[in-house]
Design a protein around this motif. Structure first.
Motif, PDB file in Angstrom:
ATOM      1  N   GLY A   1     -23.857 -26.217  28.252  1.00  0.00           N
ATOM      2  CA  GLY A   1     -22.873 -26.843  27.375  1.00  0.00           C
ATOM      3  C   GLY A   1     -21.916 -25.815  26.809  1.00  0.00           C
ATOM      4  O   GLY A   1     -21.167 -25.188  27.551  1.00  0.00           O
ATOM      5  N   PHE A   2     -21.977 -25.620  25.471  1.00  0.00           N
ATOM      6  CA  PHE A   2     -21.102 -24.654  24.812  1.00  0.00           C
ATOM      7  C   PHE A   2     -21.910 -23.762  23.888  1.00  0.00           C
ATOM      8  O   PHE A   2     -22.860 -24.202  23.237  1.00  0.00           O
ATOM      9  N   GLU A   3     -21.483 -22.517  23.786  1.00  0.00           N
ATOM     10  CA  GLU A   3     -22.079 -21.547  22.866  1.00  0.00           C
ATOM     11  C   GLU A   3     -20.983 -21.034  21.939  1.00  0.00           C
ATOM     12  O   GLU A   3     -19.910 -20.641  22.385  1.00  0.00           O
ATOM     13  N   ALA A   4     -21.249 -21.049  20.626  1.00  0.00           N
ATOM     14  CA  ALA A   4     -20.304 -20.488  19.658  1.00  0.00           C
ATOM     15  C   ALA A   4     -20.426 -18.972  19.704  1.00  0.00           C
ATOM     16  O   ALA A   4     -21.486 -18.410  19.431  1.00  0.00           O
ATOM     17  N   ARG A   5     -19.321 -18.286  20.057  1.00  0.00           N
ATOM     18  CA  ARG A   5     -19.331 -16.835  20.254  1.00  0.00           C
ATOM     19  C   ARG A   5     -18.387 -16.173  19.251  1.00  0.00           C
ATOM     20  O   ARG A   5     -17.192 -16.504  19.203  1.00  0.00           O
ATOM     21  N   ASP A   6     -18.937 -15.256  18.419  1.00  0.00           N
ATOM     22  CA  ASP A   6     -18.089 -14.500  17.502  1.00  0.00           C
ATOM     23  C   ASP A   6     -17.168 -13.577  18.287  1.00  0.00           C
ATOM     24  O   ASP A   6     -17.588 -12.933  19.257  1.00  0.00           O
ATOM     25  N   VAL A   7     -15.883 -13.516  17.857  1.00  0.00           N
ATOM     26  CA  VAL A   7     -14.916 -12.657  18.536  1.00  0.00           C
ATOM     27  C   VAL A   7     -14.120 -11.878  17.498  1.00  0.00           C
ATOM     28  O   VAL A   7     -14.008 -12.274  16.337  1.00  0.00           O
ATOM     29  N   LYS A   8     -13.555 -10.757  17.945  1.00  0.00           N
ATOM     30  CA  LYS A   8     -12.666  -9.950  17.113  1.00  0.00           C
ATOM     31  C   LYS A   8     -11.252 -10.131  17.643  1.00  0.00           C
ATOM     32  O   LYS A   8     -10.997  -9.899  18.835  1.00  0.00           O
ATOM     33  N   LEU A   9     -10.345 -10.555  16.764  1.00  0.00           N
ATOM     34  CA  LEU A   9      -8.989 -10.844  17.185  1.00  0.00           C
ATOM     35  C   LEU A   9      -8.100  -9.617  17.088  1.00  0.00           C
ATOM     36  O   LEU A   9      -8.275  -8.763  16.215  1.00  0.00           O
ATOM     37  N   GLY A  10      -7.131  -9.551  17.996  1.00  0.00           N
ATOM     38  CA  GLY A  10      -6.108  -8.513  17.963  1.00  0.00           C
ATOM     39  C   GLY A  10      -4.774  -9.111  17.556  1.00  0.00           C
ATOM     40  O   GLY A  10      -4.703  -9.977  16.691  1.00  0.00           O
ATOM     41  N   ARG A  11      -3.738  -8.711  18.243  1.00  0.00           N
ATOM     42  CA  ARG A  11      -2.380  -9.164  17.913  1.00  0.00           C
ATOM     43  C   ARG A  11      -2.141 -10.571  18.452  1.00  0.00           C
ATOM     44  O   ARG A  11      -2.580 -10.906  19.547  1.00  0.00           O
ATOM     45  N   ARG A  12      -1.419 -11.362  17.662  1.00  0.00           N
ATOM     46  CA  ARG A  12      -1.045 -12.702  18.092  1.00  0.00           C
ATOM     47  C   ARG A  12       0.411 -12.720  18.537  1.00  0.00           C
ATOM     48  O   ARG A  12       1.269 -12.089  17.920  1.00  0.00           O
ATOM     49  N   ASP A  13       0.691 -13.450  19.607  1.00  0.00           N
ATOM     50  CA  ASP A  13       2.051 -13.615  20.114  1.00  0.00           C
ATOM     51  C   ASP A  13       2.287 -15.102  20.356  1.00  0.00           C
ATOM     52  O   ASP A  13       1.985 -15.620  21.429  1.00  0.00           O
ATOM     53  N   GLY A  14       2.809 -15.785  19.324  1.00  0.00           N
ATOM     54  CA  GLY A  14       3.050 -17.218  19.457  1.00  0.00           C
ATOM     55  C   GLY A  14       1.754 -17.981  19.658  1.00  0.00           C
ATOM     56  O   GLY A  14       0.820 -17.877  18.847  1.00  0.00           O
ATOM     57  N   PRO A  15       1.613 -18.740  20.751  1.00  0.00           N
ATOM     58  CA  PRO A  15       0.406 -19.531  20.976  1.00  0.00           C
ATOM     59  C   PRO A  15      -0.746 -18.724  21.588  1.00  0.00           C
ATOM     60  O   PRO A  15      -1.811 -19.274  21.836  1.00  0.00           O
ATOM     61  N   THR A  16      -0.553 -17.437  21.826  1.00  0.00           N
ATOM     62  CA  THR A  16      -1.563 -16.598  22.484  1.00  0.00           C
ATOM     63  C   THR A  16      -2.059 -15.531  21.531  1.00  0.00           C
ATOM     64  O   THR A  16      -1.281 -14.963  20.758  1.00  0.00           O
ATOM     65  N   VAL A  17      -3.370 -15.234  21.586  1.00  0.00           N
ATOM     66  CA  VAL A  17      -3.950 -14.207  20.732  1.00  0.00           C
ATOM     67  C   VAL A  17      -4.832 -13.288  21.588  1.00  0.00           C
ATOM     68  O   VAL A  17      -5.497 -13.721  22.535  1.00  0.00           O
ATOM     69  N   GLU A  18      -4.810 -12.026  21.240  1.00  0.00           N
ATOM     70  CA  GLU A  18      -5.604 -11.025  21.957  1.00  0.00           C
ATOM     71  C   GLU A  18      -7.039 -11.011  21.422  1.00  0.00           C
ATOM     72  O   GLU A  18      -7.267 -11.128  20.222  1.00  0.00           O
ATOM     73  N   ILE A  19      -8.023 -10.874  22.318  1.00  0.00           N
ATOM     74  CA  ILE A  19      -9.429 -10.750  21.943  1.00  0.00           C
ATOM     75  C   ILE A  19      -9.858  -9.310  22.186  1.00  0.00           C
ATOM     76  O   ILE A  19      -9.845  -8.821  23.323  1.00  0.00           O
ATOM     77  N   LEU A  20     -10.259  -8.623  21.114  1.00  0.00           N
ATOM     78  CA  LEU A  20     -10.662  -7.217  21.226  1.00  0.00           C
ATOM     79  C   LEU A  20     -12.145  -7.065  21.554  1.00  0.00           C
ATOM     80  O   LEU A  20     -12.547  -6.078  22.183  1.00  0.00           O
ATOM     81  N   ALA A  21     -12.970  -8.012  21.122  1.00  0.00           N
ATOM     82  CA  ALA A  21     -14.412  -7.917  21.369  1.00  0.00           C
ATOM     83  C   ALA A  21     -15.023  -9.304  21.300  1.00  0.00           C
ATOM     84  O   ALA A  21     -14.512 -10.189  20.602  1.00  0.00           O
ATOM     85  N   GLY A  22     -16.162  -9.499  22.019  1.00  0.00           N
ATOM     86  CA  GLY A  22     -16.904 -10.745  21.968  1.00  0.00           C
ATOM     87  C   GLY A  22     -16.677 -11.655  23.150  1.00  0.00           C
ATOM     88  O   GLY A  22     -17.426 -12.627  23.331  1.00  0.00           O
ATOM     89  N   LEU A  23     -15.680 -11.386  23.992  1.00  0.00           N
ATOM     90  CA  LEU A  23     -15.367 -12.264  25.115  1.00  0.00           C
ATOM     91  C   LEU A  23     -14.840 -11.418  26.265  1.00  0.00           C
ATOM     92  O   LEU A  23     -14.104 -10.454  26.043  1.00  0.00           O
ATOM     93  N   ALA A  24     -15.226 -11.784  27.470  1.00  0.00           N
ATOM     94  CA  ALA A  24     -14.787 -11.054  28.657  1.00  0.00           C
ATOM     95  C   ALA A  24     -13.788 -11.890  29.444  1.00  0.00           C
ATOM     96  O   ALA A  24     -13.811 -13.129  29.393  1.00  0.00           O
ATOM     97  N   ALA A  25     -12.928 -11.203  30.157  1.00  0.00           N
ATOM     98  CA  ALA A  25     -11.965 -11.896  31.016  1.00  0.00           C
ATOM     99  C   ALA A  25     -12.708 -12.713  32.058  1.00  0.00           C
ATOM    100  O   ALA A  25     -13.707 -12.264  32.631  1.00  0.00           O
ATOM    101  N   GLY A  26     -12.248 -13.935  32.315  1.00  0.00           N
ATOM    102  CA  GLY A  26     -12.885 -14.804  33.306  1.00  0.00           C
ATOM    103  C   GLY A  26     -13.840 -15.814  32.711  1.00  0.00           C
ATOM    104  O   GLY A  26     -14.192 -16.791  33.380  1.00  0.00           O
ATOM    105  N   GLU A  27     -14.303 -15.607  31.461  1.00  0.00           N
ATOM    106  CA  GLU A  27     -15.191 -16.581  30.839  1.00  0.00           C
ATOM    107  C   GLU A  27     -14.403 -17.838  30.464  1.00  0.00           C
ATOM    108  O   GLU A  27     -13.228 -17.776  30.079  1.00  0.00           O
ATOM    109  N   THR A  28     -15.053 -18.985  30.564  1.00  0.00           N
ATOM    110  CA  THR A  28     -14.407 -20.279  30.307  1.00  0.00           C
ATOM    111  C   THR A  28     -14.689 -20.714  28.883  1.00  0.00           C
ATOM    112  O   THR A  28     -15.837 -20.668  28.417  1.00  0.00           O
ATOM    113  N   ILE A  29     -13.635 -21.164  28.195  1.00  0.00           N
ATOM    114  CA  ILE A  29     -13.770 -21.577  26.803  1.00  0.00           C
ATOM    115  C   ILE A  29     -13.120 -22.944  26.597  1.00  0.00           C
ATOM    116  O   ILE A  29     -12.312 -23.389  27.416  1.00  0.00           O
ATOM    117  N   ALA A  30     -13.481 -23.593  25.493  1.00  0.00           N
ATOM    118  CA  ALA A  30     -12.869 -24.859  25.100  1.00  0.00           C
ATOM    119  C   ALA A  30     -11.607 -24.570  24.308  1.00  0.00           C
ATOM    120  O   ALA A  30     -11.585 -23.670  23.467  1.00  0.00           O
TER     121      ALA A  30
END
Length: 375
Positions: free
Chosen positions: A328-357
Motif C-alpha cells: 500500500g503506502f508508507e509515510a516517509r519522512d523527508v528533508k526538503l530543499g529549494r522549491r521552484d513553483g510546483p516542484t520541490v527538491e528532496i535532500l534526504a528520505g527518498l530516492a529517485a525512481g520511488e513511486t509516491i502519491a
C-alpha cells in the motif's frame, strides 16, 4: 470518504492483532483500491530547480503591434465599414473618404498619363523618321526632351497619389474607374488586429486646419508585453532572453514569456528599472491593464530527486511523502530543499525512481495520524 475509510479498516485488520493497536506504518491498498480512491501516483526524479526573483507587473500592448490610422488629406467621412471591437485584416478597407484634394490628384495623374503616352508615341515616330533621314536630328532631339519631361510629370503625379495613401492597385485601376469614384479615397488597415478606438462619425470633416486626423486605433493582442519593475539589487541577475513565469492576479492563470528589454536607466524615485517581457496571447486571455506577478529565473541547477509540492504533507510535525509499497503506502519522512513553483527538491528520505502519491494525500495523512485502538 467512506470508501477510503473501508480501505483503511481493511488494512488495519491485515496488520494483525498487536499491530492494530499502533499507528499504521503501512496503509494497505491494492491497485484497484488506489484507482477507485482517486489517488494519483508519480515517480520521484531529477529536475531543474531555479531561484526566481518575484516582481509585480502590468500587461500592456506590444508597441510594435499598435497602429494609429490617420488621414493624409482633407475631406469628409463618406462611409464607415468597421466599428469598435471589430476584427480586421491587414489592408482591409475601414472607411471611405470624399476629398476634392484626392480628386484633383487623380485627375492630374490621368492627364499626365495620357500626355506621357502620346508624347512617347510621337518620340518613337520621330526616332524612326530620323533614322530614315526623313526628319532632321534637331526635331528628334526636341521630341526626346519633351518625352523625358512628360515622363517626369507622370512619375510626380503618381508619387503624389501614393503620398495621399492611394495603393498601387488603385492607381492601376484609375483609367477604368467610374468618374464618380475619383473623389473617393479608401482608408485601409495597416495591420491585422482589432479596432480599439473609432474617433469619427459619418460626415465628420477630417484632415488639416485643426480637424481630426486620426480615425481608428488598431491593436494586435496576439502578443503582449509585461511591464516589470525590477529593483536595483536584483537587476544584476536579470538578463535579456531569460524566461519569465507570469501569473494573473485573481484568476491565477499562468504563462511563460521572455525578457526582451532591460532599461539602462533607473527610476529616480523607486530606484528600479523598467523590464519588458514578451508574452504570447493567442486566445486573448492576457488583457492590457491586468496586474500580474512575474517570477524571473535567475539561477538554475539540476536536483537529483524532486517531487510535486502537492505530494508533501506534515505528519507529527515533520514533512513526509506517501511512498507506494507492495502492500500500500508508507509515510516517509523527508528533508526538503529549494522549491521552484510546483516542484520541490528532496535532500534526504527518498530516492529517485520511488513511486509516491500526489493527490488525495490528506486522507492518507489522516489515517496515519489516527490514534491506535486499545486492546
Amino acid at each position: 470518504m467512506v470508501v477510503l475509510s473501508a480501505f483503511f479498516a481493511a488494512g488495519t485488520a491485515l496488520a494483525g492483532g498487536h499491530a492494530a493497536a499502533q499507528k499504521p506504518a503501512v496503509i494497505a491498498m491494492d491497485d484497484g483500491q488506489i484507482k477507485l480512491a482517486g489517488i494519483d501516483l508519480t515517480q520521484a526524479g531529477a529536475a531543474s530547480i531555479a531561484r526566481r526573483v518575484s516582481v509585480p507587473g502590468t500587461i500592456v500592448p506590444d508597441s510594435g503591434r499598435v497602429a494609429h490610422v490617420s488621414v493624409k488629406l482633407a475631406g469628409s467621412v463618406a462611409e464607415l465599414r468597421k466599428n469598435i471591437g471589430d476584427d480586421v485584416a491587414k489592408d482591409e478597407i475601414l472607411a471611405v473618404l470624399e476629398s476634392r484634394e484626392v480628386a484633383d490628384a487623380k485627375s492630374e495623374y490621368l492627364a499626365a498619363k495620357l500626355n506621357n503616352e502620346l508624347q512617347q508615341d510621337l518620340t518613337a515616330r520621330d526616332k524612326s523618321l530620323w533614322e530614315g533621314r526623313a526628319v532632321p536630328e534637331q526635331q528628334y532631339i526636341k521630341s526626346r526632351n519633351a518625352a523625358a519631361q512628360t515622363e517626369m510629370r507622370f512619375g510626380i503625379a503618381r508619387q503624389k497619389l501614393m503620398a495621399l495613401g492611394v495603393t498601387n492597385e488603385e492607381i492601376a485601376g484609375l483609367p477604368q474607374a467610374p468618374d464618380g469614384t475619383l473623389r473617393s479615397q479608401n482608408v485601409r488597415a495597416p495591420i491585422s488586429g482589432r479596432i480599439a478606438e473609432r474617433k469619427v462619425e459619418l460626415g465628420t470633416a477630417v484632415g488639416r486646419d485643426n480637424l481630426e486626423t486620426e480615425l481608428f486605433v488598431i491593436v494586435d493582442l496576439s502578443r503582449v508585453w509585461v511591464e516589470l519593475s525590477v529593483s536595483s539589487g536584483d537587476l544584476s541577475f536579470v538578463k535579456e532572453g531569460q524566461s519569465v513565469d507570469v501569473t494573473l492576479r485573481g484568476p491565477g492563470e499562468t504563462g511563460t514569456g521572455k525578457i526582451v528589454f532591460i532599461s539602462p536607466l533607473l527610476d529616480k524615485d523607486t530606484r528600479s528599472a523598467r523590464v519588458v517581457a514578451s508574452l504570447d496571447n493567442p486566445d486573448g486571455r492576457w488583457r492590457p491593464g491586468s496586474f500580474v506577478t512575474a517570477a524571473i529565473a535567475v539561477e538554475k541547477r539540476d536536483a537529483p530527486v524532486t517531487v510535486p509540492f502537492a505530494a508533501i504533507q506534515t505528519v507529527d510535525g515533520r514533512k513526509a511523502v506517501f511512498v507506494r509499497t507492495k502492500d500500500g503506502f508508507e509515510a516517509r519522512d523527508v528533508k526538503l530543499g529549494r522549491r521552484d513553483g510546483p516542484t520541490v527538491e528532496i535532500l534526504a528520505g527518498l530516492a529517485a525512481g520511488e513511486t509516491i502519491a500526489i493527490s488525495n494525500t490528506f486522507s492518507l495523512k489522516a489515517e496515519v495520524a489516527k490514534p491506535g485502538d486499545e486492546d
